[in-house]
Design an enzyme around this catalytic site. Structure first.
Site, PDB file in Angstrom:
ATOM      1  CE  LYS A  48      -3.665  -2.557   2.271  1.00 39.40           C
ATOM      2  NZ  LYS A  48      -4.266  -3.044   3.515  1.00 39.40           N
ATOM      3  CD  GLN A  92      -3.308  -4.666   6.568  1.00 40.80           C
ATOM      4  OE1 GLN A  92      -3.500  -3.587   6.012  1.00 40.80           O
ATOM      5  NE2 GLN A  92      -3.529  -5.804   5.964  1.00 40.80           N
ATOM      6  CG  ASP A 115      -9.903  -0.468   5.565  1.00 42.74           C
ATOM      7  OD1 ASP A 115      -9.742  -0.819   4.393  1.00 42.74           O
ATOM      8  OD2 ASP A 115      -9.215  -0.872   6.517  1.00 42.74           O
TER       9      ASP A 115
END
Ligand code: GUN
Length: 274
Positions: A48, A92, A115
């Site tokens: 990322k 994450q 997200d």
């Protein structure tokens, strides 16, 4: 069977986004928080960062020890919420077992929740309203659109009911006028259910869970799984061979994975320009 090349589509979308960055008053900023040492997570997080840099984004990675307390992690999120150079925050997953992922997600400012994991964004998605949508299901929708798959009226089966993939995937397909069944580990005769589907999305996190003879002729198969076997091989949630009778299949790797990252960049860009 035609492979759905997520790598190529992601590259094109990333290039298109990169071209738009210089015209912004300041670059979009993405913060990625990694708690602990999970090797797979470390690889994903570093990818990322690489893509964010390539697009000209500001990118910050926050590495925290595996035994970080919930209050300490929430303080990190608070600081990123308050940082005007950061438009998108991603914590994450999976988190170490002592940390409540929902509590962490809900601390993120929904406008920075690239997200789509806050209750606010999840609720907006259920109602078909505008918010941040989780990146993997968004990437799947982009792949299906690229392949020209007809969604209206199609029978879709999503296997897996996680908040980050299965549930939002089912909602996006339903908003696109599919008739959706959400299957999971307690579903009775999942093989017969999958055989009834024109579109199959496998997101169970179990290596090669979906067998080739579960797939109907002409079906579209989207494999979200990335599983590392003890012998080191990387396999999806769908068996890798014997799918010649399908219309489209996403490969693992090179299918959904790169699309997830491309959609993260799109969500971050959108957060920066909202
Ligand atoms: N772990 C695997 N994929 C993802 C993702 O898209 N977002 C987060 N936060 N964690 C992940």
């Amino acid at each position: 069977m035609i492979p759905l090349d997520g790598q190529a589509l992601a590259r094109r979308l990333n290039q298109e986004l990169a071209r738009q960055v210089p015209a912004l008053p300041r670059p979009p900023g993405l913060a990625v928080v990694l708690v602990g040492e999970d090797p797979a997570s470390r690889v994903y997080v570093s990818r990322k960062g690489t893509v964010a840099h390539r697009l000209g984004f500001v990118h910050r990675q926050v590495d925290l020890a595996a035994d970080t307390s919930l209050p300490d992690l929430l303080r990190v999120v608070d600081a990123l919420n308050a940082d005007p150079t950061i438009d998108g925050i991603l914590v994450q997953l999976p988190l170490p077992a002592h940390l409540d992922a929902a509590a962490v997600a809900d601390r993120i400012d929904p406008r920075k929740d690239v997200d789509g994991l806050t209750a606010t964004n999840a609720g907006l998605l259920v109602q078909g309203r505008v918010g941040h949508v989780p990146c993997t299901p968004l990437g799947v929708m982009a792949l299906l659109a690229e392949a020209g798959v007809t969604l209206r009226g199609a029978r879709a089966v999503v296997v897996g009911r996680s908040n980050i993939v299965g549930r939002p995937m089912a909602q996006l397909l339903e908003h696109a006028d599919c008739t959706v069944t959400l299957a999971h580990s307690r579903t009775r005769d999942v093989a017969a259910l999958v055989r009834s589907a024109e579109i199959v999305v496998a997101a169970v996190g179990r290596p090669e869970f979906v067998a080739a003879d579960w797939i109907a002729p002409g079906a579209v198969v989207v494999d979200v799984g990335i599983n590392r076997l003890p012998d080191g091989r990387l396999v999806g949630d769908v068996v890798g061979a014997g799918l010649d009778h399908a219309a489209f299949v996403t490969p693992v790797p090179g299918g959904v994975g790169p699309m997830t990252i491309a959609m993260l960049m799109q969500n971050t860009f959108r957060a920066a320009t909202a």
